[in-house]
Design an enzyme around this catalytic site. Structure first.
Site, short mmCIF file in Angstrom:
data_model
loop_
_atom_site.label_atom_id
_atom_site.label_comp_id
_atom_site.label_asym_id
_atom_site.label_seq_id
_atom_site.Cartn_x
_atom_site.Cartn_y
_atom_site.Cartn_z
N CYS A 1 0.93 -0.99 -0.17
CA CYS A 1 -0.04 0.14 0.01
C CYS A 1 0.82 1.27 -0.05
O CYS A 1 2.04 1.18 -0.46
CB CYS A 1 -1.03 -0.14 1.13
SG CYS A 1 -0.18 0.01 2.78
N ASN B 1 2.32 1.60 4.37
CA ASN B 1 2.38 0.21 4.92
C ASN B 1 2.56 0.31 6.52
O ASN B 1 3.14 -0.31 7.35
CB ASN B 1 4.13 -0.17 4.75
CG ASN B 1 4.56 -1.64 5.10
OD1 ASN B 1 5.67 -1.85 5.58
ND2 ASN B 1 3.62 -2.52 4.99
N CYS C 1 -1.24 0.71 7.41
CA CYS C 1 -2.69 0.50 7.55
C CYS C 1 -3.20 -0.94 6.87
O CYS C 1 -3.33 -2.04 7.31
CB CYS C 1 -3.61 1.66 7.27
SG CYS C 1 -3.30 3.27 8.08
N ARG C 2 -3.26 -0.53 5.59
CA ARG C 2 -3.87 -1.59 4.61
C ARG C 2 -2.89 -2.84 4.53
O ARG C 2 -3.33 -4.07 4.74
CB ARG C 2 -4.16 -1.09 3.12
CG ARG C 2 -5.31 -0.10 3.39
CD ARG C 2 -5.55 0.47 1.96
NE ARG C 2 -4.42 1.42 1.87
CZ ARG C 2 -4.00 2.36 0.93
NH1 ARG C 2 -5.08 2.17 -0.21
NH2 ARG C 2 -3.26 3.12 0.58
N SER C 3 -1.72 -2.84 4.29
CA SER C 3 -0.88 -3.94 3.95
C SER C 3 -0.26 -4.44 4.87
O SER C 3 -0.28 -5.95 4.71
CB SER C 3 0.47 -3.41 2.82
OG SER C 3 1.14 -2.57 3.47
N ASP D 1 -8.06 3.67 0.81
CA ASP D 1 -7.17 4.17 2.06
C ASP D 1 -8.08 4.60 3.32
O ASP D 1 -8.94 5.45 3.01
CB ASP D 1 -6.38 5.42 1.58
CG ASP D 1 -5.44 6.21 2.57
OD1 ASP D 1 -5.57 5.50 3.73
OD2 ASP D 1 -5.04 7.04 2.19
#
Ligand code: 4NP
Length: 156
Positions: free
Chosen positions: A9, A12, A14-16, A124
């Site tokens: 993401c 690095n 939150c999402r990934s 996001d």
């Protein structure tokens, strides 16, 4: 044969890292042990940071172990990973422009969402509330299973 997957993401945090933790957990639930999962960001702003506290909270409520120190995508990722899965189109384009991708890459670089028919990005959640992180979690579970359905068997 072990397959290796890098979830990517922007920051690095939150999402990934959530995607990394969820994919590893979903694989484990299927009894798949020959998979290596990591995550990275296309940006440098959060290098060395722990995952966002909201990512940690959501993973905690789902009993998904999470431990990661943010790092940026590096050229060697394109030769060491089999799959590099982008959270959204902007990160996919950043990966495609990366020197490691341009100068010989063994990795299959794709939008993670492309493993489902709706081909949706992972939005996001950084500037929103906890609900956004819960949505990211549910999406990561679905995408992990879609990914595992497609690659399990292929690589053995
Ligand atoms: P991520 O979320 O890409 O899912 O880790 C973000 C983290 C930080 C920022 C943006 C998105 N930021 O602008 O600092």
């Amino acid at each position: 044969m072990t397959i290796s997957v890098l979830v990517v993401c922007l920051g690095n945090i939150c999402r990934s890292p959530m995607g990394e933790a969820v994919l590893r957990n979903e694989a484990l639930k299927r009894g798949i042990t020959d998979i290596h999962v990591d995550s990275a960001g296309t940006a440098a702003a959060h290098i060395g940071e722990d995952p966002d506290e909201r990512t940690i909270e959501v993973c905690g409520t789902k009993d998904v172990p999470i431990s990661h120190s943010a790092r940026q995508v590096r050229a060697s990722d394109f030769t060491s990973f089999d799959y590099i899965l982008a959270a959204d189109g902007s990160n996919l384009r950043a990966l495609e422009r990366h020197v490691g991708h341009r100068e010989g890459s063994k990795a299959t670089v794709k939008l993670w969402g492309s493993y489902l028919p709706d081909n949706k990005p992972i939005q996001d959640p950084y500037y929103g509330g906890l609900d956004g992180f819960k949505e990211v979690y549910e999406q990561c579970v679905k995408l992990s299973n879609a990914f595992l359905d497609e690659v399990a068997g292929k690589e053995s």
